[in-house]
Design an enzyme around this catalytic site. Structure first.
Site, mmCIF file in Angstrom:
data_model
loop_
_atom_site.group_PDB
_atom_site.id
_atom_site.type_symbol
_atom_site.label_atom_id
_atom_site.label_comp_id
_atom_site.label_asym_id
_atom_site.label_seq_id
_atom_site.Cartn_x
_atom_site.Cartn_y
_atom_site.Cartn_z
ATOM 1 C CG LEU A 19 -19.268 -3.954 -10.675
ATOM 2 C CD1 LEU A 19 -18.470 -3.763 -9.380
ATOM 3 C CD2 LEU A 19 -20.400 -2.922 -10.729
ATOM 4 C CE1 TYR A 35 -23.644 6.092 -10.499
ATOM 5 C CE2 TYR A 35 -24.970 6.691 -8.593
ATOM 6 C CZ TYR A 35 -23.744 6.365 -9.141
ATOM 7 O OH TYR A 35 -22.635 6.317 -8.335
ATOM 8 C CG ASN A 67 -24.384 -1.685 -10.308
ATOM 9 O OD1 ASN A 67 -23.516 -1.364 -11.111
ATOM 10 N ND2 ASN A 67 -25.091 -0.783 -9.675
ATOM 11 C CG ASP A 68 -28.748 -1.073 -9.841
ATOM 12 O OD1 ASP A 68 -27.980 -1.735 -9.146
ATOM 13 O OD2 ASP A 68 -29.086 0.088 -9.552
ATOM 14 C CD GLN A 124 -26.323 1.949 -13.293
ATOM 15 O OE1 GLN A 124 -25.577 2.550 -12.564
ATOM 16 N NE2 GLN A 124 -26.821 2.499 -14.395
HETATM 17 C C1 FRU Z 1 -28.332 0.589 -6.614
HETATM 18 C C2 FRU Z 1 -27.643 1.858 -7.087
HETATM 19 C C3 FRU Z 1 -28.643 2.861 -7.625
HETATM 20 C C4 FRU Z 1 -27.778 3.674 -8.549
HETATM 21 C C5 FRU Z 1 -26.847 2.638 -9.120
HETATM 22 C C6 FRU Z 1 -25.457 3.121 -9.410
HETATM 23 O O1 FRU Z 1 -27.492 -0.525 -6.668
HETATM 24 O O2 FRU Z 1 -26.886 2.426 -6.039
HETATM 25 O O3 FRU Z 1 -29.301 3.622 -6.647
HETATM 26 O O4 FRU Z 1 -28.522 4.318 -9.530
HETATM 27 O O5 FRU Z 1 -26.781 1.600 -8.173
HETATM 28 O O6 FRU Z 1 -24.721 2.144 -10.085
#
Ligand code: FRU
Length: 469
Positions: free
Chosen positions: A38, A100, A40-41, A57
């Site tokens: 997965l 994170y 993400n950011d 992420q």
């Molecule tokens: C935003 C978030 C951030 C955090 C990260 C964790 O999508 O929740 O605030 O650092 O993703 O994966």
């Protein structure tokens, strides 16, 4: 888990990756997506050592959220990405629940990385450390440990450091939630990147006239652009006038001025940065050509994630395309970086009421469409409807099968649609507004190769290219 154990598990996950490549109908060609797990950011965006760096992420072990690592890919041109070794694994006591989000800044030939060490207690509750690491020119990452622990007056939600330099100081903004569960942005400063002094809460609910209530502002970004200080925040939740909270995971942007002496961000109003279904936690950086470039996560942490069919192929989520930000006549514009035009092949253009255009990785430009009503179909689960006063994205919900709408209100004069298999980015009126969405229906469509089909009540001028890498 030690670093070695984490790396070995990541290799195992990659070796066992399910069928991919040409059999995977959803995989984007020129957008960045993870091989497994997965994403993400976007994190640590930078131009360092002659290459663009895109950290992100990543849970390389599962298509689920959890204790995130930082993945890394580099590129000479923002288009061709090469996967690099895992940059940060959540293996220390101060980051057991994840490394994170955070950012990067080059100092003395090293890329300084700032991220949040997230720790969730088994008995409930959590804390957060802001941590520092360095990437050297050989590509080695060294963790330097926490530089800030949880400040007083906030819940355990304090994270996502964005760091920049101005004059002799380094500055850091953090997204936070105070003890009354109000979302705020905190500003810190430092002269050596190690000792950080709090300047104050510069933005958020009940600060400096901002009224809308929301819990936790995630992933703040604050940067100078064309004479303004642009603030981007990600309010997780909206609370309506009756006090009812809904998790929206919206992205807001405002143009204002940061008063560094008073430690306050002055701005009036804010607006949504994207009007589609899938855009969250964007981050920007200035590249070696002086451009302000943004990547966003083309996803949201919602209950529909487990229904995304890419999971069958071992991965979930992708980035947006790189977008250049500028301000024109007081308005923020987002436009695909000019490098993406080098992907254009097979030009086609014409003027017509309706047509079907072949290519699942393709760009469609519609110009001078003021006043027209146009239905544009991309797949059997996603279409756009332009009317004289707005544009709507209609998408079938993956879980319920019901149609849902997201709209942008305003006169549509031009559209630039960038499609890459299972995603579309719609740039409205030269980037004054954007709609970003994923969709997965094309695999069931009868005309598999048809990327755009439109029908209009007035003749439309169009230009179309396939996009090939
Ligand atoms: C935003 C978030 C951030 C955090 C990260 C964790 O999508 O929740 O605030 O650092 O993703 O994966």
């Amino acid at each position: 888990m030690t670093d070695t154990q984490y790396f070995l598990q990541t290799i195992q996950s990659l070796l066992n990756a399910p069928k991919q490549g040409e059999h995977d109908p959803y995989r984007p060609v020129w957008h960045f997506a993870p091989r497994v797990g997965l994403l993400n950011d976007p994190n640590g965006l930078s131009f360092f050592n002659g290459e663009y760096h895109l950290f992100y992420q990543w849970n390389p072990l599962k298509c689920e959220h959890g204790a995130k690592a930082w993945g890394l890919a580099t590129s000479p041109d923002l288009i061709h990405w090469q996967h690099k070794p895992l940059a940060l694994a959540p293996t220390e006591d101060y980051e057991t629940s994840g490394c994170y989000s955070g950012s990067a800044i080059e100092v003395d030939g090293k890329l300084e990385l700032f991220y949040t060490g997230n720790v969730k207690y088994p008995q409930g509750g959590r804390t957060a450390y802001q941590c520092r690491a360095q990437l050297d020119e050989q590509g080695m990452v060294t963790k330097l440990g926490p530089v800030l622990s949880l400040p007083e007056g906030y819940s355990g939600h304090v994270r996502d450091p964005k760091v920049w330099k101005r004059g002799k100081h380094y500055y850091m903004v953090l997204g936070a939630e105070d003890l009354q569960q109000r979302g705020v942005v905190i500003l810190y400063r430092s002269t050596d990147l190690h000792q950080w002094e709090k300047c104050g809460d510069i933005y958020g609910t009940d600060i400096n006239g901002k009224q809308d209530a929301n819990f936790m502002l995630e992933c703040p970004d604050l940067f100078a652009l064309d004479g303004r200080d642009v603030m981007i925040t990600c309010p997780k939740t909206w609370i309506d006038s009756e006090g009812k909270a809904t998790e929206t995971f919206d992205v807001e942007v405002t143009l204002g001025e940061l008063d560094y002496h008073q430690a306050i961000y002055n701005a009036t109003g804010s607006r949504l940065m994207d009007h589609g279904f899938d855009f969250y936690a964007p981050q920007t950086f200035e590249d070696n050509k002086g451009r302000r470039i943004l990547f966003g996560w083309m996803g949201k942490p919602d209950e529909f994630e487990p229904y995304q069919p890419t999971i069958e192929y071992g991965w979930i989520h992708q980035m947006t395309c790189p977008r250049r930000l500028t301000i024109l006549n007081g308005e923020l514009l987002q436009q695909p970086v000019e490098e993406l035009a080098t992907l254009r092949r097979n030009p086609l253009s014409g003027t017509c009421l309706s047509t079907s255009l072949v290519g699942l990785s393709a760009e469609l430009l519609l110009q001078d469409i003021d006043g027209a009503t146009i239905a544009i179909e991309l797949s059997d689960d996603l279409s756009l409807l332009v009317t004289p006063s707005n544009i709507t994205t209609r998408r079938k919900n993956l879980k319920t099968g019901l149609w849902e709408d997201k709209a942008w209100q305003g006169k549509v004069s031009s559209l630039q649609l960038m499609r890459d298999h299972s995603c579309v980015e719609v740039f409205i009126n030269d980037g004054k507004a954007v709609m970003t969405s994923r969709f997965f229906g094309q695999a069931n469509s009868s005309e598999l190769q048809c990327g755009f089909r439109f029908e209009s009540d007035k003749a439309v001028n169009y230009q179309h290219w396939t996009l090939e890498i």
